[in-house]
Design a protein around this motif. Structure first.
Motif, mmCIF file in Angstrom:
data_model
loop_
_atom_site.group_PDB
_atom_site.id
_atom_site.type_symbol
_atom_site.label_atom_id
_atom_site.label_comp_id
_atom_site.label_asym_id
_atom_site.label_seq_id
_atom_site.Cartn_x
_atom_site.Cartn_y
_atom_site.Cartn_z
ATOM 1 N N VAL A 113 -30.787 28.433 -38.524
ATOM 2 C CA VAL A 113 -29.687 27.592 -38.429
ATOM 3 C C VAL A 113 -30.215 26.408 -37.815
ATOM 4 C CG1 VAL A 113 -27.558 27.448 -37.006
ATOM 5 C CG2 VAL A 113 -28.070 29.689 -38.242
ATOM 6 N N GLU A 114 -31.114 26.368 -36.897
ATOM 7 C CA GLU A 114 -31.780 25.337 -36.148
ATOM 8 C C GLU A 114 -32.396 24.369 -37.156
ATOM 9 O OE1 GLU A 114 -34.336 23.871 -32.480
ATOM 10 O OE2 GLU A 114 -34.272 26.131 -32.923
ATOM 11 N N GLN A 115 -33.103 25.099 -38.008
ATOM 12 C CA GLN A 115 -33.680 24.322 -38.973
ATOM 13 C C GLN A 115 -32.906 23.664 -40.036
ATOM 14 O OE1 GLN A 115 -37.223 23.679 -38.923
ATOM 15 N NE2 GLN A 115 -37.286 22.482 -40.783
ATOM 16 N N ALA A 116 -31.935 24.383 -40.464
ATOM 17 C CA ALA A 116 -30.786 23.800 -41.433
ATOM 18 C C ALA A 116 -30.110 22.507 -40.653
ATOM 19 C CB ALA A 116 -29.735 24.821 -41.634
ATOM 20 N N LEU A 117 -29.826 22.697 -39.378
ATOM 21 C CA LEU A 117 -29.102 21.643 -38.716
ATOM 22 C C LEU A 117 -30.073 20.617 -38.664
ATOM 23 C CD1 LEU A 117 -27.279 23.495 -35.587
ATOM 24 C CD2 LEU A 117 -26.311 22.366 -37.753
ATOM 25 N N LEU A 118 -31.323 20.484 -38.343
ATOM 26 C CA LEU A 118 -32.339 19.576 -38.296
ATOM 27 C C LEU A 118 -32.301 18.733 -39.772
ATOM 28 C CD1 LEU A 118 -35.517 21.192 -36.006
ATOM 29 C CD2 LEU A 118 -33.590 19.308 -35.500
ATOM 30 N N GLU A 119 -32.455 19.732 -40.565
ATOM 31 C CA GLU A 119 -32.619 19.086 -42.056
ATOM 32 C C GLU A 119 -31.426 18.486 -42.440
ATOM 33 O OE1 GLU A 119 -33.436 22.110 -44.778
ATOM 34 O OE2 GLU A 119 -35.396 22.453 -44.231
ATOM 35 N N VAL A 120 -30.242 18.907 -41.913
ATOM 36 C CA VAL A 120 -28.884 18.154 -42.075
ATOM 37 C C VAL A 120 -28.806 16.676 -41.454
ATOM 38 C CG1 VAL A 120 -26.407 18.017 -42.044
ATOM 39 C CG2 VAL A 120 -27.468 20.159 -42.705
ATOM 40 N N MET A 121 -29.340 16.902 -40.141
ATOM 41 C CA MET A 121 -29.257 15.560 -39.358
ATOM 42 C C MET A 121 -30.520 14.682 -39.969
ATOM 43 S SD MET A 121 -29.290 17.307 -35.729
ATOM 44 C CE MET A 121 -29.613 15.701 -34.854
ATOM 45 N N GLU A 123 -31.157 14.381 -43.138
ATOM 46 C CA GLU A 123 -30.597 13.878 -44.295
ATOM 47 C C GLU A 123 -29.611 12.657 -43.937
ATOM 48 O OE1 GLU A 123 -29.029 17.002 -46.620
ATOM 49 O OE2 GLU A 123 -31.091 17.711 -47.209
ATOM 50 N N GLU A 124 -28.814 13.135 -42.934
ATOM 51 C CA GLU A 124 -27.986 11.984 -42.409
ATOM 52 C C GLU A 124 -28.782 10.582 -41.890
ATOM 53 O OE1 GLU A 124 -25.411 13.584 -39.787
ATOM 54 O OE2 GLU A 124 -24.031 14.717 -41.163
ATOM 55 N N GLU A 125 -29.770 10.941 -41.161
ATOM 56 C CA GLU A 125 -30.414 9.688 -40.788
ATOM 57 C C GLU A 125 -31.152 8.965 -41.861
ATOM 58 O OE1 GLU A 125 -34.231 8.953 -37.338
ATOM 59 O OE2 GLU A 125 -33.318 11.144 -37.870
ATOM 60 N N LEU A 126 -31.573 9.768 -42.929
ATOM 61 C CA LEU A 126 -32.172 9.052 -44.210
ATOM 62 C C LEU A 126 -30.974 8.369 -44.757
ATOM 63 C CD1 LEU A 126 -34.715 11.724 -45.660
ATOM 64 C CD2 LEU A 126 -35.381 9.824 -44.315
ATOM 65 N N ALA A 127 -29.929 9.067 -44.786
ATOM 66 C CA ALA A 127 -28.730 8.232 -45.530
ATOM 67 C C ALA A 127 -28.552 6.939 -44.807
ATOM 68 C CB ALA A 127 -27.635 8.987 -45.730
ATOM 69 N N GLN A 128 -28.484 6.844 -43.462
ATOM 70 C CA GLN A 128 -27.990 5.567 -42.730
ATOM 71 C C GLN A 128 -29.418 4.608 -42.940
ATOM 72 O OE1 GLN A 128 -27.416 6.993 -38.815
ATOM 73 N NE2 GLN A 128 -25.390 8.095 -39.155
ATOM 74 N N LEU A 129 -30.595 5.071 -42.703
ATOM 75 C CA LEU A 129 -31.746 4.266 -42.965
ATOM 76 C C LEU A 129 -31.491 3.711 -44.325
ATOM 77 C CD1 LEU A 129 -34.573 6.416 -41.407
ATOM 78 C CD2 LEU A 129 -33.484 4.265 -40.405
ATOM 79 N N TRP A 130 -31.226 4.649 -45.235
ATOM 80 C CA TRP A 130 -31.290 3.782 -46.815
ATOM 81 C C TRP A 130 -30.095 2.650 -46.663
ATOM 82 C CZ3 TRP A 130 -31.613 9.168 -49.599
ATOM 83 C CH2 TRP A 130 -33.019 9.692 -49.636
ATOM 84 N N SER A 131 -28.957 3.143 -45.986
ATOM 85 C CA SER A 131 -27.786 2.133 -46.249
ATOM 86 C C SER A 131 -28.180 0.846 -45.565
ATOM 87 C CB SER A 131 -26.606 2.753 -45.459
ATOM 88 O OG SER A 131 -26.748 3.123 -44.044
ATOM 89 N N HIS A 132 -28.772 1.126 -44.178
ATOM 90 C CA HIS A 132 -29.337 -0.286 -43.477
ATOM 91 C C HIS A 132 -30.349 -0.856 -44.505
ATOM 92 C CE1 HIS A 132 -27.219 0.376 -39.685
ATOM 93 N NE2 HIS A 132 -27.714 1.528 -39.659
ATOM 94 N N GLN A 133 -31.309 -0.009 -44.920
ATOM 95 C CA GLN A 133 -32.353 -0.739 -45.725
ATOM 96 C C GLN A 133 -31.659 -1.492 -47.009
ATOM 97 O OE1 GLN A 133 -34.996 1.891 -47.491
ATOM 98 N NE2 GLN A 133 -36.612 0.274 -48.215
#
Length: 307
Positions: A113-121, A123-133
């Motif tokens: 579960v922790e690994q899944a939460l980390l992966e989801v976070m 992915e969200e961080e990467l999505a934010q980074l991509w949007s900022h980019q």
């Protein structure tokens, strides 16, 4: 080989690998290439080696002897040594599977579960980074387009200034040339005011200015008239010469007739001899040449006929 020798070889290989790793770590690496460049491997050995994308392959064949089939080798079973000992374990003496597995499952589920939460976070961080980019790229593109527009505007302004400067210089040059031409024209008019009449008078005296009718009469009409007059005079002279020659021939014939009287038997036909003399002028000429006094008289009469 025996086991000690294999271990020695393994240890020697490990030492060589460790030395290589330490050398690679100590040795400074090549810096990264600049923008627009790339590193290329170059051979620096004494003997060059041809590098190709496809390895050279050669097919080789070898004929082996045929062997007869033999039965499979039986498994090696060592001889049994020692004594057999057995232990009786009742149910529930060692461990309870549910009790022992529960903490392990809790840990595995928690980690999952922790690994899944980390992966989801992530992915969200990467999505934010991509949007900022993407936003940064759009802002950069807009700034770059604005910069190009300002550069193009600056270039047009500079070209317009240069064109206006060249036009102004050309205008000043034309004004200067115009002033020089006006001054030169005024000077030439003042200088040629007294020179033109004398030049025209000299040219008129030299024959450069003439009356076209008079020139046409002198060059065309008078030569034609003279040629026609000369041709007419030549025809008249030719006619006079022919008339003089005819008169001379007739006079010579009459003189020959009067100088030689005809015999008595030929007196009856006096009119036929002139025809014979007219038909043969050369014979009368030869007879005149034979008679010297008659020839002298003809020579004295010829200038009078020509006159």
């Amino acid at each position: 080989p025996s086991t000690p020798e294999v271990e020695k070889q393994k240890k020697a290989q490990k030492k060589l690998l460790a030395r290589k790793l330490t050398r690679e770590q100590i040795r400074p690496g090549t810096p990264e290439p600049v923008e627009g460049r790339q590193h290329v491997h170059v051979q620096t050995e004494l003997y060059l080696e041809e590098i190709s994308d496809r390895i050279i392959e050669v097919d080789e064949e070898c004929q082996t002897d045929e062997f007869l089939d033999r039965p499979p080798t039986p498994l090696f079973i060592p001889a049994k040594t020692g004594k057999d000992v057995a232990t009786q374990i009742e149910e529930g003496e060692l461990f309870d599977f549910d009790i022992e597995v529960k903490p392990i499952l809790e840990v595995l589920i928690g980690k999952t579960v922790e690994q899944a939460l980390l992966e989801v976070m992530e992915e969200e961080e990467l999505a934010q980074l991509w949007s900022h980019q993407r936003a940064f790229a759009e802002l950069r593109n807009a700034e770059f387009a604005e910069l190009q527009r300002l550069e193009e505007q600056d270039r047009r302004i500079r070209e317009e200034k240069e064109r206006r400067r060249l036009e102004h210089l050309e205008k000043l040059q034309k004004q200067k040339e115009t002033a020089e031409k006006v001054a030169a024209r005024a000077f030439a008019q003042r200088y040629l005011a007294d020179l033109i009449p004398s030049v025209f008078s000299n040219l008129y005296d030299s024959g450069f200015f003439y009356d076209p009718i008079e020139r046409d009469i002198e060059t065309e009409f008078l030569p034609w008239l003279m040629s026609e007059v000369e041709e007419t005079l030549q025809k008249k002279v030719l006619g006079r010469m022919m008339l003089d020659s005819l008169i001379r021939v007739v006079v010579e014939k009459r003189l020959d007739e009067f100088s030689h009287p005809p015999p008595s038997d030929q007196t009856e036909a006096p009119a036929e001899e002139p025809r014979a003399t007219d038909a043969a002028p050369q014979v009368s000429g030869e007879a005149d040449a034979a008679d010297q006094p008659v020839a002298e008289k003809e020579e004295t009469d010829q200038p009078v006929a020509e006159e």
